[in-house]
Design a protein around this motif. Sequence first.
Motif, mmCIF file in Angstrom:
data_model
loop_
_atom_site.group_PDB
_atom_site.id
_atom_site.type_symbol
_atom_site.label_atom_id
_atom_site.label_comp_id
_atom_site.label_asym_id
_atom_site.label_seq_id
_atom_site.Cartn_x
_atom_site.Cartn_y
_atom_site.Cartn_z
ATOM 1 N N ALA A 59 0.825 -1.208 0.000
ATOM 2 C CA ALA A 59 0.000 0.000 0.000
ATOM 3 C C ALA A 59 0.857 1.255 0.000
ATOM 4 C CB ALA A 59 -0.926 -0.003 1.218
ATOM 5 N N TYR A 60 1.990 1.220 0.728
ATOM 6 C CA TYR A 60 2.882 2.388 0.722
ATOM 7 C C TYR A 60 3.419 2.650 -0.684
ATOM 8 C CZ TYR A 60 3.045 3.448 5.684
ATOM 9 O OH TYR A 60 2.707 3.851 6.952
ATOM 10 N N VAL A 61 3.777 1.591 -1.403
ATOM 11 C CA VAL A 61 4.285 1.752 -2.766
ATOM 12 C C VAL A 61 3.180 2.276 -3.689
ATOM 13 C CG1 VAL A 61 5.257 0.536 -4.754
ATOM 14 C CG2 VAL A 61 6.072 0.006 -2.454
ATOM 15 N N ALA A 62 1.942 1.788 -3.499
ATOM 16 C CA ALA A 62 0.815 2.258 -4.313
ATOM 17 C C ALA A 62 0.517 3.733 -4.066
ATOM 18 C CB ALA A 62 -0.419 1.407 -4.024
ATOM 19 N N ASN A 63 0.797 4.208 -2.847
ATOM 20 C CA ASN A 63 0.750 5.639 -2.521
ATOM 21 C C ASN A 63 -0.627 6.285 -2.687
ATOM 22 O OD1 ASN A 63 2.128 7.920 -1.561
ATOM 23 N ND2 ASN A 63 2.473 8.716 -3.630
ATOM 24 N N PRO A 64 -1.672 5.716 -2.059
ATOM 25 C CA PRO A 64 -2.996 6.350 -2.159
ATOM 26 C C PRO A 64 -3.052 7.668 -1.393
ATOM 27 C CG PRO A 64 -3.058 4.511 -0.624
ATOM 28 C CD PRO A 64 -1.706 4.477 -1.264
ATOM 29 N N ASN A 65 -3.736 8.645 -1.987
ATOM 30 C CA ASN A 65 -3.913 9.958 -1.351
ATOM 31 C C ASN A 65 -5.322 10.029 -0.779
ATOM 32 O OD1 ASN A 65 -4.151 12.609 -0.604
ATOM 33 N ND2 ASN A 65 -3.531 13.476 -2.572
ATOM 34 N N HIS A 66 -5.438 10.189 0.535
ATOM 35 C CA HIS A 66 -6.745 10.225 1.188
ATOM 36 C C HIS A 66 -7.188 11.646 1.510
ATOM 37 C CE1 HIS A 66 -7.493 5.811 2.555
ATOM 38 N NE2 HIS A 66 -7.175 5.911 1.276
ATOM 39 N N ILE A 67 -6.876 12.568 0.640
ATOM 40 C CA ILE A 67 -7.300 13.950 0.838
ATOM 41 C C ILE A 67 -8.806 14.008 1.100
ATOM 42 C CG2 ILE A 67 -7.665 14.372 -1.646
ATOM 43 C CD1 ILE A 67 -6.554 17.220 -1.156
ATOM 44 N N GLY A 68 -9.206 14.855 2.041
ATOM 45 C CA GLY A 68 -10.616 15.012 2.351
ATOM 46 C C GLY A 68 -11.036 14.221 3.575
ATOM 47 N N CYS A 69 -12.334 14.199 3.819
ATOM 48 C CA CYS A 69 -12.935 13.467 4.941
ATOM 49 C C CYS A 69 -13.939 12.485 4.355
ATOM 50 C CB CYS A 69 -13.602 14.447 5.907
ATOM 51 S SG CYS A 69 -14.523 13.646 7.234
ATOM 52 N N HIS A 70 -13.724 11.192 4.542
ATOM 53 C CA HIS A 70 -14.485 10.180 3.821
ATOM 54 C C HIS A 70 -15.722 9.696 4.563
ATOM 55 C CE1 HIS A 70 -10.951 10.654 1.568
ATOM 56 N NE2 HIS A 70 -10.183 9.985 2.410
ATOM 57 N N THR A 71 -16.050 10.338 5.671
ATOM 58 C CA THR A 71 -17.318 10.077 6.355
ATOM 59 C C THR A 71 -18.339 11.161 6.041
ATOM 60 O OG1 THR A 71 -16.595 11.291 8.324
ATOM 61 C CG2 THR A 71 -16.148 8.916 8.271
ATOM 62 N N PHE A 72 -17.944 12.160 5.250
ATOM 63 C CA PHE A 72 -18.795 13.330 4.991
ATOM 64 C C PHE A 72 -18.855 13.568 3.483
ATOM 65 C CE2 PHE A 72 -19.585 17.791 4.227
ATOM 66 C CZ PHE A 72 -20.537 18.144 5.172
ATOM 67 N N GLY A 73 -20.038 13.452 2.904
ATOM 68 C CA GLY A 73 -20.212 13.769 1.490
ATOM 69 C C GLY A 73 -19.428 12.839 0.586
ATOM 70 N N SER A 74 -19.004 13.363 -0.573
ATOM 71 C CA SER A 74 -18.272 12.566 -1.555
ATOM 72 C C SER A 74 -16.771 12.744 -1.377
ATOM 73 C CB SER A 74 -18.675 12.974 -2.980
ATOM 74 O OG SER A 74 -18.380 14.345 -3.200
ATOM 75 N N SER A 75 -15.993 11.837 -2.007
ATOM 76 C CA SER A 75 -14.535 11.890 -1.935
ATOM 77 C C SER A 75 -13.955 11.537 -3.299
ATOM 78 C CB SER A 75 -14.010 10.911 -0.884
ATOM 79 O OG SER A 75 -14.468 11.247 0.419
ATOM 80 N N GLU A 76 -12.651 11.738 -3.432
ATOM 81 C CA GLU A 76 -11.973 11.433 -4.684
ATOM 82 C C GLU A 76 -12.159 9.952 -5.056
ATOM 83 O OE1 GLU A 76 -10.519 13.307 -6.805
ATOM 84 O OE2 GLU A 76 -9.955 15.170 -5.784
ATOM 85 N N LYS A 77 -12.803 9.703 -6.199
ATOM 86 C CA LYS A 77 -13.122 8.327 -6.591
ATOM 87 C C LYS A 77 -11.885 7.504 -6.934
ATOM 88 C CE LYS A 77 -14.133 9.634 -11.428
ATOM 89 N NZ LYS A 77 -13.871 11.088 -11.246
ATOM 90 N N ALA A 78 -10.758 8.149 -7.239
ATOM 91 C CA ALA A 78 -9.550 7.419 -7.610
ATOM 92 C C ALA A 78 -9.023 6.545 -6.478
ATOM 93 C CB ALA A 78 -8.464 8.401 -8.055
ATOM 94 N N PHE A 79 -9.394 6.860 -5.227
ATOM 95 C CA PHE A 79 -8.868 6.116 -4.083
ATOM 96 C C PHE A 79 -10.002 5.548 -3.229
ATOM 97 C CE2 PHE A 79 -5.936 9.598 -5.175
ATOM 98 C CZ PHE A 79 -4.857 8.844 -5.614
ATOM 99 N N SER A 80 -11.114 5.225 -3.864
ATOM 100 C CA SER A 80 -12.298 4.784 -3.119
ATOM 101 C C SER A 80 -12.073 3.462 -2.393
ATOM 102 C CB SER A 80 -13.494 4.661 -4.060
ATOM 103 O OG SER A 80 -13.226 3.716 -5.093
ATOM 104 N N GLY A 81 -11.212 2.595 -2.932
ATOM 105 C CA GLY A 81 -10.990 1.303 -2.294
ATOM 106 C C GLY A 81 -10.367 1.423 -0.919
#
Length: 420
Positions: A59-81
């Motif tokens: 996961a560190y190598v994949a480097n997902p960016n969790h910008i935002g708050c994922h319990t509120f509204g929508s979030s960046e779909k590129a890192f939804s998993g």
Amino acid sequence: MIVWKKLSQKERQERIEKALDGNVNFAHDLSLGYPASKLDGKVFYSDAPFLKDAPTLKAYVANPNHIGCHTFGSSEKAFSGTQEIEREVLEVLAVAIFKAKPDSYDGYIAPGGTEANIQAIWMYRNYFMNKLGANPDEIVIIASEDTHYSIPKASNLLMIDWLKIPVAFQTRLIDTDALESIIVNAKNEGKKYFIVVSNMGTTMFGAIDNPEDYIRILEKHELDFKLHIDGAYGGFVYPISNKDSVINFENPKISSVTIDAHKMLQAPYGTGIFICRKGLIENVLTKEAEYVEGMDLTLCGSRSGSNAIAVWMILFTYGPFGWCEKIRILQMRTEWLCEQLDALNVKYFREPFMNIVTIQAEYITKQLEEKYDLVPQKHDENNKWYKIVIMDHVEVDHLSTFITDLKVTLDAKKGIKNQI
């Protein structure tokens, strides 16, 4: 609802693989718009064979960016998993440990407890301004003198006053008479809105503040307040060791909590956690972050999704019973140390449900401090205390060696005193 339980290595690996499959894959997907990528392949070899059996490192190598708050509204779909992994972590902590009702909270994994505490104070400052029409100079922070330095840091950054409440030297309990006097004086000076920081395990002592001390006095004087629990250290200890703890979201006056996974949980650094009740975090929505799906409600902005995976892996490696067992072992080691100190008539402070023992400085020599890496309350001649933290690596054999050296030191001091 996610159930906190112990999972096998295979089950954990399959869950993380599924999460990573739900993210954009910069090595294969056509993805032109993101100022992000997997880690540099010349330095971080993504095809290393060992990564197959190391989902956290993968996961560190994949480097997902969790910008935002994922319990509120929508979030960046590129890192939804992997965002779903973060939501599972927050659900375990909010619901299973801090007794919130499902879907009644917001939160995120922050780069540390300092940011999580500042996030809380920023959120409450804006709440008072947005909802109650407060002026910044009418808002004040109140917290004990043992409170973590992130609170005066927040006071400085947000330009609101911090009122420091004295505590008793021996018991580290809040001086409630002084607390009421300070609150009354603040009210008379025009302070109307109070941001309370109540400690669940102070940094130096592991002391537990009673939030009811603050609640009772503020309600007596009919003042508006919001109550934050700083459980950065104690959040993974106190609710587990004290089954009768009422410092949680079942108390309607408690609105938020900070916990650090990189302390007791032994997660990598940069895994502070912020959780608050629904209806609050939108007060720090940054509308200018228009290119971010869902915009942003966090202080840090971009943050590593791999940290969420690290915390998830630890929680689901142990499960609730395994974690309780680990805490009980640390409690037994702490109690053993206290018994030895009692036998030597050494004065110390220890909150019964915590794993920190803080010894009065008169018993500790410079040699003991340096040999055992004891942490002073102050790095100057006015220091009054040294602390020992019973972490996973601190075994009874280590503590026994310390006690032996301490006894030699005390006997030597007695010999000198008798000669005089």
